[in-house]
Design a protein around this motif. Structure first.
Motif, PDB file in Angstrom:
ATOM      1  N   ILE A  75      43.865  38.348  41.466  1.00  0.00           N
ATOM      2  CA  ILE A  75      43.952  36.612  41.456  1.00  0.00           C
ATOM      3  C   ILE A  75      44.662  36.159  42.717  1.00  0.00           C
ATOM      4  O   ILE A  75      45.408  36.889  43.195  1.00  0.00           O
ATOM      5  N   VAL A  76      43.802  35.291  43.265  1.00  0.00           N
ATOM      6  CA  VAL A  76      44.107  34.727  44.735  1.00  0.00           C
ATOM      7  C   VAL A  76      44.171  33.388  44.547  1.00  0.00           C
ATOM      8  O   VAL A  76      43.422  32.669  44.258  1.00  0.00           O
ATOM      9  N   VAL A  77      45.070  32.876  45.424  1.00  0.00           N
ATOM     10  CA  VAL A  77      45.222  31.520  45.451  1.00  0.00           C
ATOM     11  C   VAL A  77      45.252  31.036  47.155  1.00  0.00           C
ATOM     12  O   VAL A  77      45.612  31.800  47.891  1.00  0.00           O
ATOM     13  N   LEU A  78      44.058  30.096  47.197  1.00  0.00           N
ATOM     14  CA  LEU A  78      43.680  29.760  48.586  1.00  0.00           C
ATOM     15  C   LEU A  78      44.106  28.285  48.752  1.00  0.00           C
ATOM     16  O   LEU A  78      44.230  27.255  47.953  1.00  0.00           O
ATOM     17  N   ASP A  79      44.519  28.033  50.136  1.00  0.00           N
ATOM     18  CA  ASP A  79      44.640  26.502  50.220  1.00  0.00           C
ATOM     19  C   ASP A  79      43.382  26.024  50.931  1.00  0.00           C
ATOM     20  O   ASP A  79      42.213  26.415  50.883  1.00  0.00           O
ATOM     21  N   ALA A  80      43.341  24.669  51.224  1.00  0.00           N
ATOM     22  CA  ALA A  80      42.190  23.869  51.325  1.00  0.00           C
ATOM     23  C   ALA A  80      41.334  24.497  52.589  1.00  0.00           C
ATOM     24  O   ALA A  80      40.174  24.311  52.562  1.00  0.00           O
ATOM     25  N   GLU A  81      42.041  25.097  53.391  1.00  0.00           N
ATOM     26  CA  GLU A  81      41.311  25.799  54.513  1.00  0.00           C
ATOM     27  C   GLU A  81      41.033  27.365  54.268  1.00  0.00           C
ATOM     28  O   GLU A  81      40.740  27.979  55.174  1.00  0.00           O
ATOM     29  N   GLU A  82      40.915  27.799  53.268  1.00  0.00           N
ATOM     30  CA  GLU A  82      40.661  29.217  52.589  1.00  0.00           C
ATOM     31  C   GLU A  82      41.510  30.267  52.841  1.00  0.00           C
ATOM     32  O   GLU A  82      41.142  31.356  53.098  1.00  0.00           O
ATOM     33  N   ASN A  83      42.916  29.714  53.326  1.00  0.00           N
ATOM     34  CA  ASN A  83      43.882  30.685  53.730  1.00  0.00           C
ATOM     35  C   ASN A  83      44.670  31.290  52.687  1.00  0.00           C
ATOM     36  O   ASN A  83      44.843  30.583  51.525  1.00  0.00           O
ATOM     37  N   GLU A  84      44.764  32.516  52.481  1.00  0.00           N
ATOM     38  CA  GLU A  84      45.313  33.015  51.246  1.00  0.00           C
ATOM     39  C   GLU A  84      46.769  32.636  51.263  1.00  0.00           C
ATOM     40  O   GLU A  84      47.644  33.106  52.004  1.00  0.00           O
ATOM     41  N   LEU A  85      47.203  32.253  49.932  1.00  0.00           N
ATOM     42  CA  LEU A  85      48.682  31.796  49.805  1.00  0.00           C
ATOM     43  C   LEU A  85      49.542  32.673  49.047  1.00  0.00           C
ATOM     44  O   LEU A  85      50.521  33.204  49.285  1.00  0.00           O
ATOM     45  N   TYR A  86      48.594  33.512  48.150  1.00  0.00           N
ATOM     46  CA  TYR A  86      49.539  34.299  47.042  1.00  0.00           C
ATOM     47  C   TYR A  86      48.024  35.306  46.704  1.00  0.00           C
ATOM     48  O   TYR A  86      46.788  34.826  46.472  1.00  0.00           O
ATOM     49  N   SER A  87      48.256  36.492  46.493  1.00  0.00           N
ATOM     50  CA  SER A  87      47.566  37.314  45.597  1.00  0.00           C
ATOM     51  C   SER A  87      48.009  38.277  44.962  1.00  0.00           C
ATOM     52  O   SER A  87      49.280  38.957  45.000  1.00  0.00           O
ATOM     53  N   CYS A  88      47.457  38.788  43.890  1.00  0.00           N
ATOM     54  CA  CYS A  88      48.054  39.802  42.823  1.00  0.00           C
ATOM     55  C   CYS A  88      46.815  40.638  42.352  1.00  0.00           C
ATOM     56  O   CYS A  88      45.803  39.994  42.017  1.00  0.00           O
ATOM     57  N   SER A  89      47.144  41.822  42.025  1.00  0.00           N
ATOM     58  CA  SER A  89      46.207  42.814  41.384  1.00  0.00           C
ATOM     59  C   SER A  89      46.962  42.364  39.764  1.00  0.00           C
ATOM     60  O   SER A  89      47.744  42.211  39.659  1.00  0.00           O
ATOM     61  N   TYR A  90      45.861  42.913  38.955  1.00  0.00           N
ATOM     62  CA  TYR A  90      46.164  42.851  37.669  1.00  0.00           C
ATOM     63  C   TYR A  90      45.344  43.546  36.564  1.00  0.00           C
ATOM     64  O   TYR A  90      44.391  43.955  37.160  1.00  0.00           O
TER      65      TYR A  90
END
Length: 176
Positions: A75-90
């Motif tokens: 699960i990856v969360v991106l900002d408007a510029e597609e920078n990764e803000l958070y990620s986790c494996s699950y």
């Protein structure tokens, strides 16, 4: 965005027709409709429709530019510029009802990397037949949330996600 309070930056917000306010204990309770016609996986791109952290809604302006990408393992969360803000494996337990997630932070604030959380996830359609995914997780303890709701000081987040096309317009399959 805060996918796991110690993992990132946002919580799960309020999808008007999928979540109802429970005034008796000031929590947000989610009402989900299982839809067997939906895909066998949660993989895809989503916008955050609403979020909540410890019983309090997260303001929409903090969420509106974020995109969530779910693959078979991340699960990856991106900002408007597609920078990764958070990620986790699950890992996903589809035999449990609702489905259960065991998550481990792999990116975001350095203090969160390696931390784990227990979550539940479901998909459905709302009263307007619009698809959604709800994710609720607990940042402390070894127990999964029992329902799609948060409470004050419970170290929990709840997100309502709405599927969207790949924002980059690419042909990348998020299930890869």
């Amino acid at each position: 965005m805060r996918m796991l309070a110690s993992f990132g930056t946002a919580g799960l917000v309020t999808f008007c027709s999928a979540i109802t306010w429970a005034a008796d204990d000031q929590t947000l309770a989610a009402k989900s409709v299982q839809d067997p016609s939906l895909s066998e996986t949660y993989a895809g791109f989503y916008k955050i429709v609403s979020a909540e952290n410890d019983g309090k809604p997260i303001p929409q302006p903090r969420l509106e530019s974020h995109v969530v990408r779910i693959t078979q393992e991340m699960i990856v969360v991106l900002d408007a510029e597609e920078n990764e803000l958070y990620s986790c494996s699950y890992t996903l337990d589809r035999d449990a009802k609702p489905h259960r997630l065991d998550m481990e932070s792999t990116g975001g604030p350095s203090v969160s990397v390696g931390r784990t959380a227990k979550g539940i996830i479901t998909e459905g359609t709302n009263e307007n037949d619009e698809p959604f995914v709800m994710l609720c997780y607990r940042m402390i303890g070894d127990e999964y949330p029992e329902e799609f709701r948060t409470r004050a000081q419970a170290e929990m987040n709840l997100f309502v996600l709405q599927p969207i096309p790949d924002p980059a317009g690419g042909e990348d399959d998020p299930r890869q």
